[in-house]
Design an enzyme around this catalytic site. Sequence first.
Site, short mmCIF file in Angstrom:
data_model
loop_
_atom_site.label_atom_id
_atom_site.label_comp_id
_atom_site.label_asym_id
_atom_site.label_seq_id
_atom_site.Cartn_x
_atom_site.Cartn_y
_atom_site.Cartn_z
N THR A 8 1.69 -2.22 4.42
CA THR A 8 1.71 -0.93 5.10
C THR A 8 0.87 0.02 4.26
O THR A 8 0.65 -0.20 3.07
CB THR A 8 3.14 -0.37 5.25
OG1 THR A 8 3.72 -0.22 3.96
CG2 THR A 8 4.00 -1.24 6.13
N SER A 9 0.40 1.09 4.91
CA SER A 9 -0.51 2.02 4.24
C SER A 9 0.19 2.96 3.27
O SER A 9 -0.40 3.42 2.31
CB SER A 9 -1.26 2.84 5.28
OG SER A 9 -2.01 1.99 6.11
N THR A 10 1.44 3.28 3.56
CA THR A 10 2.14 4.24 2.71
C THR A 10 3.55 3.75 2.41
O THR A 10 4.09 2.88 3.10
CB THR A 10 2.26 5.62 3.40
OG1 THR A 10 3.11 5.49 4.55
CG2 THR A 10 0.91 6.17 3.82
N GLN A 13 6.44 3.82 5.17
CA GLN A 13 6.51 2.86 6.26
C GLN A 13 7.35 1.63 5.91
O GLN A 13 6.99 0.51 6.24
CB GLN A 13 5.09 2.44 6.65
CG GLN A 13 4.25 3.60 7.14
CD GLN A 13 2.79 3.22 7.33
OE1 GLN A 13 2.25 2.47 6.55
NE2 GLN A 13 2.19 3.75 8.37
#
Length: 185
Positions: A8-10, A13
């Site tokens: 996930t990007s962050t 999430q």
Amino acid sequence: MLLGYARTSTLDQQAGLEAQHRELAAAGVEKLFSEQVSSVDVARREALESALDYLRDGDTLIVTKLDRLARSVAHLLQIVDRIEAKGASLRIMAMNLDTSTPTGKLMLTMLGAIGQFEREVMLERQREGIAKAKAEGKYRGRKPTAREKGDEVRKLHAEGRTPKQIVEKLGISRASVFRLLKEEA
């Protein structure tokens, strides 16, 4: 061996990461590599690097979606080349796509190109929206923090402080220190 890669990007999430873990486990993944980092920040995608290094002849790397793996078609093809060089293959669950077949390789390249096109169109719309907002005076960008410290930079430099000491004291970048000192000259 079936290897899984989840991303996930962050850190916000977590639910998305857990969902990927469940899907990969249901697919029979025996070893899972997972991280929470932006796809753009290639230098920090350590779990992906570990997964690619771990692959052996006959292994399959499984991801839930294409966007969890690569940021562009060129990057995707680089990853696929690395996987194939080890005699392994890639499976993307959401597309029911497997690079162990010629059709799978063709579809992967085409879908990757379409995904990159969509991203570029989105970025173009974003730039247009920002330009419009700037023209209307509604967008100013981020506040220039280093410029506000120009007087402090010059004062510390006049006192004989090194650029490194100024950076540490004021919490601004080295480039900003040099830029501000250059403007003074």
